[in-house]
Design a protein around this motif. Sequence first.
Motif, PDB file in Angstrom:
ATOM      1  N   VAL A  27     -31.485 -64.775  -4.537  1.00  0.00           N
ATOM      2  CA  VAL A  27     -30.075 -64.366  -4.403  1.00  0.00           C
ATOM      3  C   VAL A  27     -29.388 -65.420  -3.545  1.00  0.00           C
ATOM      4  O   VAL A  27     -29.554 -65.442  -2.323  1.00  0.00           O
ATOM      5  CB  VAL A  27     -29.962 -62.963  -3.741  1.00  0.00           C
ATOM      6  CG1 VAL A  27     -28.506 -62.542  -3.620  1.00  0.00           C
ATOM      7  CG2 VAL A  27     -30.761 -61.939  -4.528  1.00  0.00           C
ATOM      8  N   LYS A  31     -26.161 -62.778   2.329  1.00  0.00           N
ATOM      9  CA  LYS A  31     -26.288 -61.455   1.699  1.00  0.00           C
ATOM     10  C   LYS A  31     -26.501 -60.375   2.757  1.00  0.00           C
ATOM     11  O   LYS A  31     -27.054 -60.659   3.835  1.00  0.00           O
ATOM     12  CB  LYS A  31     -27.451 -61.454   0.699  1.00  0.00           C
ATOM     13  CG  LYS A  31     -28.826 -61.610   1.315  1.00  0.00           C
ATOM     14  CD  LYS A  31     -29.774 -62.428   0.448  1.00  0.00           C
ATOM     15  CE  LYS A  31     -29.389 -63.873   0.433  1.00  0.00           C
ATOM     16  NZ  LYS A  31     -30.470 -64.797   0.064  1.00  0.00           N
ATOM     17  N   GLN A  72     -20.046 -59.186   2.772  1.00  0.00           N
ATOM     18  CA  GLN A  72     -20.686 -60.232   1.967  1.00  0.00           C
ATOM     19  C   GLN A  72     -20.577 -59.898   0.484  1.00  0.00           C
ATOM     20  O   GLN A  72     -20.650 -58.726   0.092  1.00  0.00           O
ATOM     21  CB  GLN A  72     -22.162 -60.374   2.348  1.00  0.00           C
ATOM     22  CG  GLN A  72     -22.411 -60.880   3.759  1.00  0.00           C
ATOM     23  CD  GLN A  72     -21.910 -62.291   3.996  1.00  0.00           C
ATOM     24  OE1 GLN A  72     -21.697 -63.060   3.057  1.00  0.00           O
ATOM     25  NE2 GLN A  72     -21.695 -62.638   5.261  1.00  0.00           N
ATOM     26  N   ASN A  74     -22.785 -60.835  -1.770  1.00  0.00           N
ATOM     27  CA  ASN A  74     -24.132 -60.473  -2.236  1.00  0.00           C
ATOM     28  C   ASN A  74     -24.681 -59.292  -1.449  1.00  0.00           C
ATOM     29  O   ASN A  74     -24.650 -59.287  -0.206  1.00  0.00           O
ATOM     30  CB  ASN A  74     -25.094 -61.660  -2.081  1.00  0.00           C
ATOM     31  CG  ASN A  74     -24.732 -62.806  -3.005  1.00  0.00           C
ATOM     32  OD1 ASN A  74     -24.400 -62.600  -4.157  1.00  0.00           O
ATOM     33  ND2 ASN A  74     -24.773 -64.031  -2.479  1.00  0.00           N
ATOM     34  N   VAL A  75     -25.161 -58.305  -2.165  1.00  0.00           N
ATOM     35  CA  VAL A  75     -25.778 -57.130  -1.537  1.00  0.00           C
ATOM     36  C   VAL A  75     -27.149 -56.907  -2.182  1.00  0.00           C
ATOM     37  O   VAL A  75     -27.265 -56.876  -3.414  1.00  0.00           O
ATOM     38  CB  VAL A  75     -24.914 -55.867  -1.713  1.00  0.00           C
ATOM     39  CG1 VAL A  75     -25.615 -54.659  -1.094  1.00  0.00           C
ATOM     40  CG2 VAL A  75     -23.536 -56.062  -1.091  1.00  0.00           C
ATOM     41  N   VAL A  76     -28.182 -56.771  -1.335  1.00  0.00           N
ATOM     42  CA  VAL A  76     -29.545 -56.546  -1.826  1.00  0.00           C
ATOM     43  C   VAL A  76     -30.033 -55.202  -1.308  1.00  0.00           C
ATOM     44  O   VAL A  76     -30.033 -54.945  -0.096  1.00  0.00           O
ATOM     45  CB  VAL A  76     -30.511 -57.667  -1.365  1.00  0.00           C
ATOM     46  CG1 VAL A  76     -31.922 -57.390  -1.857  1.00  0.00           C
ATOM     47  CG2 VAL A  76     -30.040 -59.028  -1.851  1.00  0.00           C
ATOM     48  N   HIS A 105     -18.723 -57.678  -6.174  1.00  0.00           N
ATOM     49  CA  HIS A 105     -20.016 -57.916  -5.514  1.00  0.00           C
ATOM     50  C   HIS A 105     -21.109 -58.193  -6.545  1.00  0.00           C
ATOM     51  O   HIS A 105     -21.097 -57.647  -7.650  1.00  0.00           O
ATOM     52  CB  HIS A 105     -20.413 -56.705  -4.678  1.00  0.00           C
ATOM     53  CG  HIS A 105     -19.565 -56.505  -3.469  1.00  0.00           C
ATOM     54  ND1 HIS A 105     -19.817 -57.114  -2.268  1.00  0.00           N
ATOM     55  CD2 HIS A 105     -18.437 -55.754  -3.273  1.00  0.00           C
ATOM     56  CE1 HIS A 105     -18.909 -56.750  -1.378  1.00  0.00           C
ATOM     57  NE2 HIS A 105     -18.052 -55.926  -1.976  1.00  0.00           N
TER      58      HIS A 105
END
Length: 653
Positions: A27, A31, A72, A74-76, A105
């Motif tokens: 990614v 994040k 952010q 990017n989110v994981v 996102h």
Amino acid sequence: MAPYPGIDTDDIKDKARKDLLSLLEGVRGKKNLVIEQSLAGPIGLFAKFSTLQDYGVDKVFFLENDNLDTSQKNVVFLASGEKASQCIAIAGQIKKLQQVSSIEHEVSVIWVPRRTLVCNKILEEAAVLGDISVEALPLHFIPLDQDVLTLAYDDPFADLYLRKDPTSIFLAAQALMPIQQKYGLFPRIIGKGDNARHLMELLLRMRSEAAADENAATFRRGMMPSSSIESLIIIDREVDMVTPLLTQLTYEGLIDEMFGIKNNQAEIDTSIIGQAPGQQPKTQASAPQQQGLKRKIQLDSSDKLYDQLRDANFAIVGPLLNKVARRLAGEYESRHGAKSTSELREFVNKLPGYQAEQQSLKTHTNLTEEALKYTQTETFNRILEVQQNLVSGTDPSSQHNTIEELIARDLPLTTILRLLCLESTISGGLRPKDLDNFKRQILHAYGYQHLLTLHSLEKMGLLVARTAANPFYIPVGGGGASESNITNYNALRKSLRLIVDEVNEQDPNDIAYVYSGYAPLSVRLVQAIIQKQELLTLTRGSSSDTPPSTSSASSGWQGFEDVLKSVKGETFNKIQKGDEAAVKARNMLTGSGKVKTVVVMFLGGITRTEIAALRFVGKGLEGRKKVVVCTTGVIGGREVVGAAVEKGDFGKG
């Protein structure tokens, strides 16, 4: 500490770290990481937050808190793929993110240890599956120490015995397979218990599937029995429910009883152990403020003093600490005797080590003082007396007045239930009249919501009514040991010498030291395989009937076939064979003098005292064998009984 022969636990830890970091690296850019709370501890054992930051993690949120921000792009999400509740929570947070955020996102979901059909279906029905990237992190065994591996799985005991969910058995098989693929097949799989047999059958099926796979080139080595691992011993927790219900009396076990240890860490009040070094408050805080503050301390073999203390019976911890304190004082004083600059330089180089040891000594001295206060209370000693009377075979009804008094004193419900479940497990149930009486008292004292608690305990077979005049009737004919449906502690107390009257806690000569006179049945079963001669000598007083060569897994349960008829569940002893010519050739090349590893797998959980007892067994085999413990989780009486306790409160009677 040097890696154990046969299984390199550092290698398992390194692989887990690389797999996680590789997924995070996939990614790109900064994040936010949203992690399931029960996974944070296990992941912290092999990946520190600073390492995650190096791979782009900006902030970490707990999934359960539902407080993810939109800072952010990017989110994981990192969560267990086995729990539908977590899948539903993730789907809800993704939809919320899409609704409230002004930017688009990029969301990734990483399931541990596998991606499941249920989670796919939930995400699909929430209409978010097409908008996200889904991966799996095959996180199976995580090393708690060089000789202890545990699954990254939350609440395996309740899942297996209360909810009757066999997922942990499947995950245990998946975790054991990579060991076979890397080191070779377990030459022999021996075990006791119905769930243990299920695990053995799963391993055999997975081996067949891997052998049939055209792409299984990496498994070819595993088609040959291992030259470094002697056997896999599988013990189903259900065969011995008494041991986890008892109060743990080793140093580590007592800390777990008092404060709880999770993922090698314990949260202790700073009023007991003080502030962390270098974090002393500028102003003196008042006592009530001090008591509210908690500090996490690391409890593993990286702390050399803790490594010496943890498996010792608590009764001798004080003298051990005193000895270390005198040694450290002497080493500090030695600086006055330094006559040359080289001697002084040597002392200065050792100083950081002395200071770390001094800090560790201070922490464990404070913990020991607190534990001493706890063990000297009248309540603790009354509870211990009831437990020891029950396991030694005293008439259970003679303990009922004490248990009723403890209920009247409003002791924690889990403490009362542990005593009642202990009596029920040892005696094959309580007399119906006594059980009804205790149920009534519990509902009046703790609330009527515990009707559900009592039902759950009955479902697990921990608190039941005695149904026959002889509660330990076990059929001897027909199916033999495989048909035992209850563990007969009255018979086993003598045949396996579970009670040892003279225990030398200072210099122990038997595993019974971990409970000050009671030898865990589960570990006695392991001894029946790998310390056969010693156990036969102990139980029958004959040292010549069985040749020394049978003190290995190669003879399986030989010599204890009749004893096993008194133990609940199926008995098995499976040999795994490979190409005989290849095995003979390898044996000629490598010889047979190598120290071999015995893998002991506890399904449903293992207590810290049982780990201490298995380490004691391992010391007796030093130079010949090493014992590595694998488990679905580390448990104690709190977890066993707590799995059934109803958390809702509907008012007291």
